[in-house]
Design an enzyme around this catalytic site. Structure first.
Site, PDB file in Angstrom:
ATOM      1  N   ASP A  46       3.225  -3.171  -3.662  1.00  0.00           N
ATOM      2  CA  ASP A  46       2.455  -3.429  -2.449  1.00  0.00           C
ATOM      3  C   ASP A  46       2.099  -4.916  -2.421  1.00  0.00           C
ATOM      4  OD1 ASP A  46       2.593  -0.648  -2.524  1.00  0.00           O
ATOM      5  OD2 ASP A  46       0.578  -0.382  -1.703  1.00  0.00           O
TER       6      ASP A  46
ATOM      7  N   LYS B 168       2.153  -1.787   5.731  1.00  0.00           N
ATOM      8  CA  LYS B 168       0.866  -1.227   5.324  1.00  0.00           C
ATOM      9  C   LYS B 168      -0.242  -2.023   5.980  1.00  0.00           C
ATOM     10  CE  LYS B 168      -1.811  -0.805   0.984  1.00  0.00           C
ATOM     11  NZ  LYS B 168      -1.757  -0.895  -0.488  1.00  0.00           N
TER      12      LYS B 168
ATOM     13  N   LYS C   7       1.930   2.818   6.108  1.00  0.00           N
ATOM     14  CA  LYS C   7       0.834   3.217   5.222  1.00  0.00           C
ATOM     15  C   LYS C   7      -0.485   2.616   5.689  1.00  0.00           C
ATOM     16  CE  LYS C   7      -0.876   2.735   0.461  1.00  0.00           C
ATOM     17  NZ  LYS C   7      -0.611   2.228  -0.897  1.00  0.00           N
TER      18      LYS C   7
END
Lengths: 485, 318
Positions: free
Chosen positions: B150, B218, B254
């Site tokens: 991430d 995300k 996400k």
């Protein structure tokens, strides 16, 4: 379960009690009608909900007399502050009984419970709150009179409302009339009388003086008797342009005033620089809200040529997710067509559209076996000459046309006998202002559609009628100024 | 691929600017109204049971604190392996999300279970470090056994219009996700939407990240308020939906931070279902970055199964 299929989420109908039969509400009491009764049915199931009394000319006469007595004896003499108290009380009771009204409206009308719950009933209460506030401030409205001597009411008002927003149209009519000191005789539509009759109970609960509000149920002849009654000082009508013309002819040469809120064939205009995802939502809200049973529905989509294919593609993709079915289910987006008559009209007009050569499309959806149902429908390749671009269909049917320049958009949008509403979708502020200036429509929405608020005047130009409802402007038709009384 | 899509021989800030600013705008009022409309969906009985299990399986169970220890991470992994000791049919979350230095600890604790290890990298959460440091951070996490990385974008560069820099950094981090055996860790690109401020910027950042090769986009680090919101996620779901139509490539989404209740999770799943479509309703394409959400989902799951609320003491606290 391998897919995210929403399980049924039905609203309970236990909250409403529907009597087997209903009479009229005259002089503060429920009285039997002298005419024969007629059934009101749930359009989603064709189940008969109740038998409704048909008011005869004699019944209408009694109702007008009761309204006159109440006007001269009580209501017309009451101070604005006192009238306001009654209206605030009605508004609060509408809020307290909101669920009951929402369920009853959905049963009688066929609209999704989410709409009656989140739009019709809260807006109806908002109209009473808004006008309650005006009742003691009419002298400040700039409509004649003065704070010391506010403008006077007109007298007895006859009101005839349609079946698409039964309670909300009642609120649009009754709230300003009462706030200004008039008394009313209201005729709800014959297919949707139940919430008006429940509203009559609210009037009793609020201790409204008898005769201030009278409800007479029935079909065309009852409405005609009310319109032609010599004891009526003013008429307020919402409905078709056809009937509106009859009413205008009927009052011509009499002392009666009239306001008419009639049909529409609104253009929803999407420019190539619009926020497309939100424009698609606006198109959906414009024509599929309330099954398209909306006088100001955005039934003509005018989309700029360069983005036509993309908008149509996105619209079809979006329509594939529309949930058609049981109006009592909290996940239903599109409910039942209000009546067999209206369904026949929608079917006739869509057949005409096909015969005229427009391309017809509907998403895959299974419609219930019983009841009056029509799948959301989009016609592409429509031109101004087609009847489906000219005539009001009053159903979930969209006609898509294209334009190349802003001037062409304006010319096409205005090329209709109607002039109720229009929508403009663009990220360019200056274009919104220019378009709003050019469009001949009573309401122009910018980057939104079908937004209603009691503070905002609503009404048409051209054959969409005259007079305004809501806002300061909506008070005028219910008042006589010092100079003219 | 990016050059082909944009029809240019060389990428530059002006080229990227023209493309990103040519995307349709997002009308704030309309986007928020759409979210509010979808928020009225009523998810009951069988649909609720399905959605709760789906939501659990989509969680990236997260601990990203300065005070994290190997013990805390092992305890979180134990929770991921057995979310509800009273009910073995409870699905497991998709991944455990930790700082890079604890990726190896998590990998070991999760053993050969199918639960992924996700590690934040690239000077998370601010992203304020030089490129060599960000790349070393990424490689370190991949070597530690991270299945998913991430990363954060350089919001300063993005807001200043240095789009090529943001693009190049994502491309470089993606390359650093490669393992010696030819496989690669999945790359999630954190836009930190709370700092981008407008939905137009969220849409542009989404497209820029997808163009640069993100596997997932995300919303947030969870360290900035607001973190994930429904309208921001709506804009990102529209972006991945339209990207697949444009390129044929499917990208995951996400939302992370601030999603704490089952009711919240239901709203997100309804949005995924109706905006991006059912193809995204799997842990492969949609994740929740959350720590507290799992507990509430388990409570609601027990309630559906037994008909009564058990109370917070019946859900383990790790």
């Amino acid at each position: 379960m391998t897919r995210f299929d929403y399980a049924p989420a039905p609203e309970s109908r236990a909250v409403v009690t529907i009597a087997d039969s209903y009479g009229l509400f005259v002089g503060g009491d429920f009285v039997p009608a002298s005419g024969p009764s007629f059934p009101t049915v749930n359009p989603a199931t064709e189940e008969v909900l109740a038998e409704i009394g048909q008011a005869s000319a004699a019944d209408v006469d009694r109702a007008v007399a009761a309204a006159r007595t109440a006007y001269e004896g009580v209501w017309g003499r009451l101070s604005g502050a006192e009238r306001g108290k009654y209206l605030f009380r009605i508004a609060r009771i509408l809020q307290e009984r909101a669920r009951e009204f929402a369920v009853l409206e959905t049963l009688d009308n066929g609209k999704p419970i989410t709409e009656s719950r989140d739009v019709d009933v809260p807006l109806a209460a908002a109209h009473f709150f808004y006008h309650a506030g005006w009742a003691d401030k009419l002298g400040y409205a700039g409509l004649g009179g003065s704070p010391a001597e506010p403008p006077r009411p007109v007298g007895v008002v006859g009101q005839v409302i349609p079946w698409n927003f039964p309670l909300l149209m009642l609120a649009w009519k009754i709230a300003p009339a009462l706030a200004c000191g008039n008394t009313v005789v209201l005729k709800p539509a014959e297919t949707t009388p139940l919430t008006a009759l429940l509203f009559a109970q609210v009037c009793q609960e609020a201790d409204l003086p008898p005769g201030v509000v009278n409800i007479v149920t029935g079909a065309g002849p009852t409405g005609q008797a009310l319109v032609e009654h010599p004891g009526v000082d003013k008429l307020a009508f919402t409905g078709s342009t056809e009937v509106g013309k009859l009413i205008a002819r009927s009052v011509a040469g009499t002392r009666k005033r009239a306001t008419l809120e009639l049909g529409g064939k609104a253009a929803n205009i999407v420019f190539e620089d619009a926020a497309i995802d939100q424009a698609v939502e606006g198109i959906v809200r414009g024509i599929f809200f309330n099954q398209g049973h909306v006088c100001c529905a955005g039934s003509r989509l005018l989309v700029q040529e360069s983005i036509h294919d993309e908008v149509v593609h996105r619209l079809k993709r979006r329509l594939a997710t529309i949930r058609v079915g049981d109006p009592m289910d909290k996940n239903t987006d599109l409910g039942a067509i209000n009546s067999a008559t209206q369904l026949a009209r929608v079917r006739e007009m869509t057949a005409v559209g096909q015969a005229e050569g427009a391309e017809r499309w509907s998403p895959a959806c299974t419609l219930p076996d019983r009841g009056f149902w029509f799948a959301p429908t989009v016609f592409t390749g429509v031109s101004q000459a087609h009847r489906i671009a000219q005539e009001e269909i009053f159903g979930p049917v969209l006609s898509v046309l294209t334009f190349r320049t802003p001037a062409e958009a304006v010319a096409k949008a205005n090329n209709t006998p109607y002039g109720l509403s229009a929508g403009v979708w663009t990220e360019k502020g200056s274009r919104i202002l220019w378009m709003a200036d050019q469009l001949r429509a009573g309401v122009v929405w910018a980057n939104t559609f079908n937004q209603f608020d009691p503070t905002s005047p609503f009404g048409g130009l051209k054959e969409s009628g005259y007079g305004r409802e809501g806002g300061r402007h909506g008070l005028g038709p219910y008042l006589t100024t010092g100079a003219t009384r | 691929m990016a050059r082909d899509l944009l029809g240019v021989s060389r990428l530059s800030d002006p080229v990227l600017r023209r493309w990103l600013h040519g995307l349709p705008g997002v009308d704030q009022v309309g986007a928020e109204a759409r979210v509010a409309g979808l928020g009225t969906r009523s998810i009951k009985t069988t649909a609720k049971a399905f959605a709760i299990d789906l939501a659990i399986s989509m969680i990236d169970l997260t601990t990203l604190e300065g005070a994290d220890t190997p013990g805390k991470v092992r305890s979180l992994c134990a929770k991921a392996l057995v979310p509800d000791p009273t009910d073995p049919t409870t699905p497991r979350p998709a991944a455990v999300c930790v700082y890079g230095d604890l990726a190896a600890t998590a990998r070991k604790a999760l053993g050969d279970s199918l639960i992924h290890v996700a590690a934040v990298a690239t000077a998370f959460p601010s992203g304020r470090a030089s490129m060599p440091v960000k790349l070393a951070d990424t490689r370190d996490a991949v070597e530690g056994g991270a299945d998913e990385i991430d990363m954060v974008i350089d919001r300063g560069a993005f807001l200043a219009g240095r789009y090529l820099q943001v693009f190049d950094e994502i491309v470089a981090v993606k390359a650093a996700c490669a393992r010696p055996d030819g496989t690669a860790a999945h790359l999630k690109v954190i836009l930190e939407t709370g700092e981008l401020a407008t939905y137009d910027a969220v849409r542009r950042a989404s497209y820029l990240a997808m163009l640069a090769g993100a596997d997932f986009i995300k919303t947030s680090t969870g360290k900035i308020a607001p973190a994930a919101t429904l309208p921001v996620t709506l804009v990102m779901l529209e972006a991945v939906r339209d990207w697949r139509e444009l390129t044929g490539t499917q990208i995951g989404v996400k939302p992370a931070g601030g999603i704490r209740t089952t009711k919240d999770a239901m709203k997100y799943l309804v949005m995924v279902n109706e905006i991006a479509g059912p193809d995204w309703l799997t842990p492969d394409w949609f994740r929740f970055g959350a720590s507290g959400l799992l507990g509430d989902l388990l409570l609601q799951r027990q309630k559906l199964a037994t008909g009564a609320y058990s109370g917070p003491d019946y859900v383990t606290i790790d």
